[in-house]
Design a protein around this motif. Sequence first.
Motif, mmCIF file in Angstrom:
data_model
loop_
_atom_site.group_PDB
_atom_site.id
_atom_site.type_symbol
_atom_site.label_atom_id
_atom_site.label_comp_id
_atom_site.label_asym_id
_atom_site.label_seq_id
_atom_site.Cartn_x
_atom_site.Cartn_y
_atom_site.Cartn_z
ATOM 1 N N UNK A 100 0.820 -1.316 0.145
ATOM 2 C CA UNK A 100 0.187 -0.034 -0.143
ATOM 3 C C UNK A 100 0.638 1.452 0.002
ATOM 4 N N UNK A 101 1.735 1.191 0.881
ATOM 5 C CA UNK A 101 2.758 2.307 0.832
ATOM 6 C C UNK A 101 3.273 2.543 -0.233
ATOM 7 N N UNK A 102 3.929 1.597 -0.922
ATOM 8 C CA UNK A 102 4.570 1.645 -2.199
ATOM 9 C C UNK A 102 3.701 2.381 -3.413
ATOM 10 N N UNK A 103 2.296 1.980 -3.192
ATOM 11 C CA UNK A 103 1.507 2.359 -4.455
ATOM 12 C C UNK A 103 0.977 4.069 -4.174
ATOM 13 N N UNK A 104 1.125 4.168 -2.900
ATOM 14 C CA UNK A 104 0.828 5.878 -2.457
ATOM 15 C C UNK A 104 1.963 6.299 -2.934
ATOM 16 N N UNK A 105 3.381 5.946 -2.593
ATOM 17 C CA UNK A 105 4.655 6.761 -2.961
ATOM 18 C C UNK A 105 4.555 6.903 -4.373
ATOM 19 N N UNK A 106 4.391 5.878 -5.537
ATOM 20 C CA UNK A 106 4.247 6.068 -6.572
ATOM 21 C C UNK A 106 3.394 7.123 -7.025
ATOM 22 N N UNK A 107 2.187 7.030 -6.597
ATOM 23 C CA UNK A 107 1.186 7.859 -7.191
ATOM 24 C C UNK A 107 1.730 9.423 -6.763
ATOM 25 N N UNK A 108 1.952 9.651 -5.450
ATOM 26 C CA UNK A 108 2.419 10.939 -5.082
ATOM 27 C C UNK A 108 3.616 11.475 -5.993
ATOM 28 N N UNK A 109 4.608 10.682 -6.390
ATOM 29 C CA UNK A 109 5.636 10.853 -7.040
ATOM 30 C C UNK A 109 5.185 11.356 -8.602
ATOM 31 N N UNK A 110 4.271 10.433 -8.831
ATOM 32 C CA UNK A 110 3.926 10.652 -10.433
ATOM 33 C C UNK A 110 2.944 12.035 -10.627
ATOM 34 N N UNK A 111 2.251 12.429 -9.505
ATOM 35 C CA UNK A 111 1.657 13.653 -9.406
ATOM 36 C C UNK A 111 2.655 14.888 -9.580
#
Length: 199
Positions: free
Chosen positions: A145-156
Amino acid sequence: MLPRYRTALTIAAIGFNEGYRYVDWLLTVPLLLVELVAVLALTRKAQSRLLWMLVPASILMIVFGYPGEISSDMATRTIWGILSTIPFLFIRYVLFVELTKSLAVQPVQVRRTLSKLRWLLLLSWGVYPIAYLLLSFDIGADGWVYKQVGYSIADIIAKAVYAIIIYQVARTKSFIEDPSFARVEEGHAGEKAPAASRR
């Protein structure tokens, strides 16, 4: 008993295909690099040299990262992660150096914006390897979950905010090189004012 990170990967694989994110990166990351090189307005030779370095490196970074991303074997994940990190570090180095060099030849109005862009790239891109490594710490499904959140924030940050900054730089340069762009925009703003006042 399987390590918790393997369990997390197994659970995640049931409901999420990591390939979608990597296909998106394979398309958008090279395009973002092309946009950045284009807005720097370097000589054609310098632009060509940069693109031949950055675009293949970005493709290799993503292609090498994917096998490790989907692997439940820690050794495999580590090997592919290291291979992906090599072009990743190369891209960050080239971008920072070239952006720094270009500041001297950029219009004064965009130097500060491009200087901020250097740090935005370094910081936002730095989130990706951290997110990639989270499952290595054996924190179970939470790690996924943390990985997906991190990827999403970085993508934004690395795409949306980056694109807005690139747009601002291109817009400012357009106004400097051809003042008629500014006059056209002022004309559009003037046309909207009466309509608003009539309401």
